[in-house]
Write a protein that holds these residues in place. Sequence first.
Motif, PDB file in Angstrom:
ATOM      1  N   LEU A  50      50.225 -11.991 -25.168  1.00 23.90           N
ATOM      2  CA  LEU A  50      49.162 -11.138 -25.704  1.00 23.90           C
ATOM      3  C   LEU A  50      49.546 -10.645 -27.101  1.00 23.90           C
ATOM      4  O   LEU A  50      48.755 -10.712 -28.046  1.00 23.90           O
ATOM      5  N   ALA A  51      50.792 -10.177 -27.252  1.00 21.64           N
ATOM      6  CA  ALA A  51      51.248  -9.642 -28.539  1.00 21.64           C
ATOM      7  C   ALA A  51      51.397 -10.743 -29.582  1.00 21.64           C
ATOM      8  O   ALA A  51      50.981 -10.571 -30.737  1.00 21.64           O
ATOM      9  N   VAL A  52      51.980 -11.855 -29.186  1.00 21.69           N
ATOM     10  CA  VAL A  52      52.211 -12.948 -30.137  1.00 21.69           C
ATOM     11  C   VAL A  52      50.897 -13.583 -30.567  1.00 21.69           C
ATOM     12  O   VAL A  52      50.692 -13.860 -31.753  1.00 21.69           O
ATOM     13  N   GLY A  53      50.019 -13.815 -29.609  1.00 20.37           N
ATOM     14  CA  GLY A  53      48.771 -14.510 -29.906  1.00 20.37           C
ATOM     15  C   GLY A  53      47.633 -13.621 -30.347  1.00 20.37           C
ATOM     16  O   GLY A  53      46.584 -14.108 -30.755  1.00 20.37           O
ATOM     17  N   LYS A  54      47.842 -12.304 -30.248  1.00 16.45           N
ATOM     18  CA  LYS A  54      46.772 -11.348 -30.587  1.00 16.45           C
ATOM     19  C   LYS A  54      45.479 -11.719 -29.855  1.00 16.45           C
ATOM     20  O   LYS A  54      44.422 -11.883 -30.439  1.00 16.45           O
ATOM     21  N   THR A  56      43.372 -11.347 -25.737  1.00 12.06           N
ATOM     22  CA  THR A  56      43.140 -10.410 -24.631  1.00 12.06           C
ATOM     23  C   THR A  56      44.076 -10.719 -23.461  1.00 12.06           C
ATOM     24  O   THR A  56      44.604 -11.834 -23.367  1.00 12.06           O
ATOM     25  N   PRO A  57      44.248  -9.774 -22.553  1.00 10.85           N
ATOM     26  CA  PRO A  57      45.061 -10.058 -21.360  1.00 10.85           C
ATOM     27  C   PRO A  57      44.543 -11.258 -20.560  1.00 10.85           C
ATOM     28  O   PRO A  57      45.334 -12.067 -20.085  1.00 10.85           O
ATOM     29  N   ALA A  58      43.249 -11.387 -20.425  1.00  9.82           N
ATOM     30  CA  ALA A  58      42.684 -12.528 -19.680  1.00  9.82           C
ATOM     31  C   ALA A  58      43.015 -13.841 -20.375  1.00  9.82           C
ATOM     32  O   ALA A  58      43.361 -14.839 -19.717  1.00  9.82           O
ATOM     33  N   GLU A  59      42.925 -13.854 -21.693  1.00  6.02           N
ATOM     34  CA  GLU A  59      43.260 -15.068 -22.439  1.00  6.02           C
ATOM     35  C   GLU A  59      44.753 -15.378 -22.342  1.00  6.02           C
ATOM     36  O   GLU A  59      45.155 -16.541 -22.239  1.00  6.02           O
ATOM     37  N   ALA A  60      45.581 -14.341 -22.348  1.00  9.11           N
ATOM     38  CA  ALA A  60      47.032 -14.536 -22.210  1.00  9.11           C
ATOM     39  C   ALA A  60      47.355 -15.106 -20.834  1.00  9.11           C
ATOM     40  O   ALA A  60      48.201 -15.998 -20.704  1.00  9.11           O
ATOM     41  N   TRP A  61      46.695 -14.600 -19.797  1.00  9.02           N
ATOM     42  CA  TRP A  61      46.892 -15.142 -18.449  1.00  9.02           C
ATOM     43  C   TRP A  61      46.491 -16.611 -18.403  1.00  9.02           C
ATOM     44  O   TRP A  61      47.209 -17.442 -17.865  1.00  9.02           O
ATOM     45  N   ASP A  62      45.326 -16.930 -18.994  1.00  5.36           N
ATOM     46  CA  ASP A  62      44.869 -18.324 -19.013  1.00  5.36           C
ATOM     47  C   ASP A  62      45.878 -19.213 -19.739  1.00  5.36           C
ATOM     48  O   ASP A  62      46.180 -20.316 -19.291  1.00  5.36           O
ATOM     49  N   ALA A  63      46.401 -18.733 -20.865  1.00  9.61           N
ATOM     50  CA  ALA A  63      47.381 -19.510 -21.629  1.00  9.61           C
ATOM     51  C   ALA A  63      48.644 -19.739 -20.800  1.00  9.61           C
ATOM     52  O   ALA A  63      49.170 -20.861 -20.761  1.00  9.61           O
ATOM     53  N   LEU A  64      49.130 -18.704 -20.150  1.00  9.03           N
ATOM     54  CA  LEU A  64      50.331 -18.824 -19.323  1.00  9.03           C
ATOM     55  C   LEU A  64      50.114 -19.835 -18.202  1.00  9.03           C
ATOM     56  O   LEU A  64      50.947 -20.720 -17.956  1.00  9.03           O
ATOM     57  N   GLN A 102      48.027 -23.744 -26.837  1.00  8.39           N
ATOM     58  CA  GLN A 102      47.141 -22.811 -26.145  1.00  8.39           C
ATOM     59  C   GLN A 102      46.708 -21.658 -27.053  1.00  8.39           C
ATOM     60  O   GLN A 102      45.606 -21.137 -26.903  1.00  8.39           O
ATOM     61  N   LEU A 103      47.566 -21.266 -27.969  1.00 10.89           N
ATOM     62  CA  LEU A 103      47.256 -20.123 -28.835  1.00 10.89           C
ATOM     63  C   LEU A 103      46.520 -20.525 -30.106  1.00 10.89           C
ATOM     64  O   LEU A 103      46.050 -19.654 -30.838  1.00 10.89           O
ATOM     65  N   ARG A 104      46.423 -21.828 -30.360  1.00 12.07           N
ATOM     66  CA  ARG A 104      45.698 -22.307 -31.528  1.00 12.07           C
ATOM     67  C   ARG A 104      44.224 -21.972 -31.361  1.00 12.07           C
ATOM     68  O   ARG A 104      43.650 -22.178 -30.283  1.00 12.07           O
ATOM     69  N   PRO A 105      43.597 -21.441 -32.417  1.00 15.72           N
ATOM     70  CA  PRO A 105      42.159 -21.122 -32.306  1.00 15.72           C
ATOM     71  C   PRO A 105      41.364 -22.376 -31.947  1.00 15.72           C
ATOM     72  O   PRO A 105      41.605 -23.449 -32.489  1.00 15.72           O
ATOM     73  N   GLN A 106      40.480 -22.226 -30.986  1.00 21.22           N
ATOM     74  CA  GLN A 106      39.653 -23.339 -30.536  1.00 21.22           C
ATOM     75  C   GLN A 106      38.357 -23.368 -31.338  1.00 21.22           C
ATOM     76  O   GLN A 106      37.746 -22.321 -31.568  1.00 21.22           O
ATOM     77  N   PRO A 107      37.940 -24.559 -31.760  1.00 19.33           N
ATOM     78  CA  PRO A 107      36.662 -24.630 -32.490  1.00 19.33           C
ATOM     79  C   PRO A 107      35.525 -24.202 -31.577  1.00 19.33           C
ATOM     80  O   PRO A 107      35.552 -24.458 -30.365  1.00 19.33           O
ATOM     81  N   GLN A 108      34.556 -23.551 -32.162  1.00 19.46           N
ATOM     82  CA  GLN A 108      33.393 -23.122 -31.396  1.00 19.46           C
ATOM     83  C   GLN A 108      32.630 -24.333 -30.890  1.00 19.46           C
ATOM     84  O   GLN A 108      32.462 -25.322 -31.597  1.00 19.46           O
ATOM     85  N   ALA A 109      32.221 -24.282 -29.655  1.00 21.05           N
ATOM     86  CA  ALA A 109      31.436 -25.382 -29.093  1.00 21.05           C
ATOM     87  C   ALA A 109      30.084 -25.412 -29.796  1.00 21.05           C
ATOM     88  O   ALA A 109      29.498 -24.365 -30.091  1.00 21.05           O
ATOM     89  N   ARG A 110      29.621 -26.628 -30.045  1.00 19.03           N
ATOM     90  CA  ARG A 110      28.308 -26.750 -30.683  1.00 19.03           C
ATOM     91  C   ARG A 110      27.224 -26.295 -29.728  1.00 19.03           C
ATOM     92  O   ARG A 110      27.285 -26.574 -28.540  1.00 19.03           O
TER      93      ARG A 110
END
Length: 115
Positions: A50-54, A56-64, A102-110
């Motif tokens: 969460l701290a490294v990737g800036k 949310t907690p939910a996104e950090a859980w998904d990444a883990l 996992q922490l790389r910004p994902q392009p917005q879906a069209r």
Amino acid sequence: MKPDPSEHPDAPSELAAAEAKVEALQETVGQLERAVDSHADVDQAIGVILAVGKITPAEAWDALREVSMRTNTKLQQVAESVVAWGQGAVLPAELRSELDRQLRPQPQARRSDES
């Protein structure tokens, strides 16, 4: 006066049942203690991500979870490695590469109405 065993014929089986129940409860307590420890490691790893990737907690859980699945590494092991990394240890290359992905910004879906 000593109790007469003939007056309590079920006493040995009751004692054996009680001993089995105590053993089962001790095993359950051990499992719960391991689960609490594991949960703490996962929570701490989520905090590091969460701290490294800036994120949310939910996104950090998904990444883990994704790092664990994509590297075929148990979640507990990934969590321990991430926590150690947060304390200055080197994160194994395979985990680091996947975490970076996992922490790389994902392009917005069209949008489906954009053609």
